[in-house]
Design a protein around this motif. Sequence first.
Motif, PDB file in Angstrom:
ATOM      1  N   UNK A  28       0.864  -1.287  -0.128  1.00  0.00           N
ATOM      2  CA  UNK A  28      -0.146  -0.098  -0.118  1.00  0.00           C
ATOM      3  C   UNK A  28       0.775   1.312   0.098  1.00  0.00           C
ATOM      4  N   UNK A  29       0.757   2.104  -0.958  1.00  0.00           N
ATOM      5  CA  UNK A  29       1.383   3.410  -0.978  1.00  0.00           C
ATOM      6  C   UNK A  29       0.109   4.367  -0.841  1.00  0.00           C
ATOM      7  N   UNK A  30       0.489   5.621  -0.092  1.00  0.00           N
ATOM      8  CA  UNK A  30      -0.263   6.616   0.128  1.00  0.00           C
ATOM      9  C   UNK A  30       0.015   7.578  -0.947  1.00  0.00           C
ATOM     10  N   UNK A  31      -1.231   8.523  -1.507  1.00  0.00           N
ATOM     11  CA  UNK A  31      -0.916   9.397  -2.451  1.00  0.00           C
ATOM     12  C   UNK A  31      -0.617  10.647  -1.566  1.00  0.00           C
ATOM     13  N   UNK A  58      -8.386   3.145  -2.303  1.00  0.00           N
ATOM     14  CA  UNK A  58      -9.325   3.510  -1.462  1.00  0.00           C
ATOM     15  C   UNK A  58      -9.648   4.781  -1.427  1.00  0.00           C
ATOM     16  N   UNK A  59     -10.958   5.397  -1.246  1.00  0.00           N
ATOM     17  CA  UNK A  59     -11.427   6.473  -0.998  1.00  0.00           C
ATOM     18  C   UNK A  59     -10.941   6.926   0.245  1.00  0.00           C
ATOM     19  N   UNK A  60      -9.685   7.617   0.239  1.00  0.00           N
ATOM     20  CA  UNK A  60      -9.490   8.200   1.603  1.00  0.00           C
ATOM     21  C   UNK A  60      -8.550   9.354   1.266  1.00  0.00           C
ATOM     22  N   UNK A  61      -8.212  10.147   2.247  1.00  0.00           N
ATOM     23  CA  UNK A  61      -7.406  11.477   1.815  1.00  0.00           C
ATOM     24  C   UNK A  61      -6.466  11.479   2.742  1.00  0.00           C
ATOM     25  N   UNK A  62      -5.099  11.325   2.234  1.00  0.00           N
ATOM     26  CA  UNK A  62      -4.629  11.086   0.934  1.00  0.00           C
ATOM     27  C   UNK A  62      -5.185   9.624   0.602  1.00  0.00           C
ATOM     28  N   UNK A  63      -5.076   9.347  -0.838  1.00  0.00           N
ATOM     29  CA  UNK A  63      -5.598   8.196  -1.358  1.00  0.00           C
ATOM     30  C   UNK A  63      -4.820   7.140  -0.555  1.00  0.00           C
ATOM     31  N   UNK A  64      -5.302   5.895  -0.334  1.00  0.00           N
ATOM     32  CA  UNK A  64      -4.359   4.626  -0.004  1.00  0.00           C
ATOM     33  C   UNK A  64      -4.667   3.833  -1.305  1.00  0.00           C
ATOM     34  N   UNK A  65      -3.240   3.440  -1.974  1.00  0.00           N
ATOM     35  CA  UNK A  65      -3.244   2.688  -3.227  1.00  0.00           C
ATOM     36  C   UNK A  65      -2.508   1.479  -2.868  1.00  0.00           C
ATOM     37  N   UNK A  66      -3.579   0.294  -2.892  1.00  0.00           N
ATOM     38  CA  UNK A  66      -3.029  -1.202  -2.773  1.00  0.00           C
ATOM     39  C   UNK A  66      -2.738  -1.589  -4.261  1.00  0.00           C
ATOM     40  N   UNK A  67      -1.468  -2.308  -4.359  1.00  0.00           N
ATOM     41  CA  UNK A  67      -1.084  -2.692  -5.736  1.00  0.00           C
ATOM     42  C   UNK A  67       0.095  -3.896  -5.414  1.00  0.00           C
ATOM     43  N   UNK A  68       0.233  -4.717  -6.668  1.00  0.00           N
ATOM     44  CA  UNK A  68       1.325  -5.496  -6.550  1.00  0.00           C
ATOM     45  C   UNK A  68       2.384  -5.220  -7.531  1.00  0.00           C
ATOM     46  N   UNK A  69       3.563  -5.329  -7.394  1.00  0.00           N
ATOM     47  CA  UNK A  69       4.787  -5.172  -8.240  1.00  0.00           C
ATOM     48  C   UNK A  69       5.983  -5.673  -7.790  1.00  0.00           C
ATOM     49  N   UNK A  70       6.830  -5.511  -8.665  1.00  0.00           N
ATOM     50  CA  UNK A  70       8.088  -6.056  -8.349  1.00  0.00           C
ATOM     51  C   UNK A  70       9.013  -5.205  -7.422  1.00  0.00           C
TER      52      UNK A  70
END
Length: 88
Positions: A28-31, A58-70
């Motif tokens: 999870x990274x924050x916007x 996720x609709x939060x402020x700042x955004x919470x962005x969940x993702x998969x990556x290397x």
Amino acid sequence: MKKLLLLISFLSACGIMASEESEWQRIMVRGSLMTPDPVLLEVQRLEQLGQVKDVVILESYPLQIWLSANPVTVKKLQSLSEKNRSTR
């Protein structure tokens, strides 16, 4: 013999793909509070390139962005998120 070599090549490629996928991490990274959000824009760009997947915002402020990556992409996104943290 050609069919056997083709099968071996195919199975090897699948093994390589599977090992690359297993290295991916779910994070999870924050916007940021900026508009437009540079973290979100970068995630969207990387998603189009296939460098991130399974993106959930996720609709939060700042955004919470969940993702998969290397791991390399994860570090870049975490660094971008940290860099923009000072604007919060």
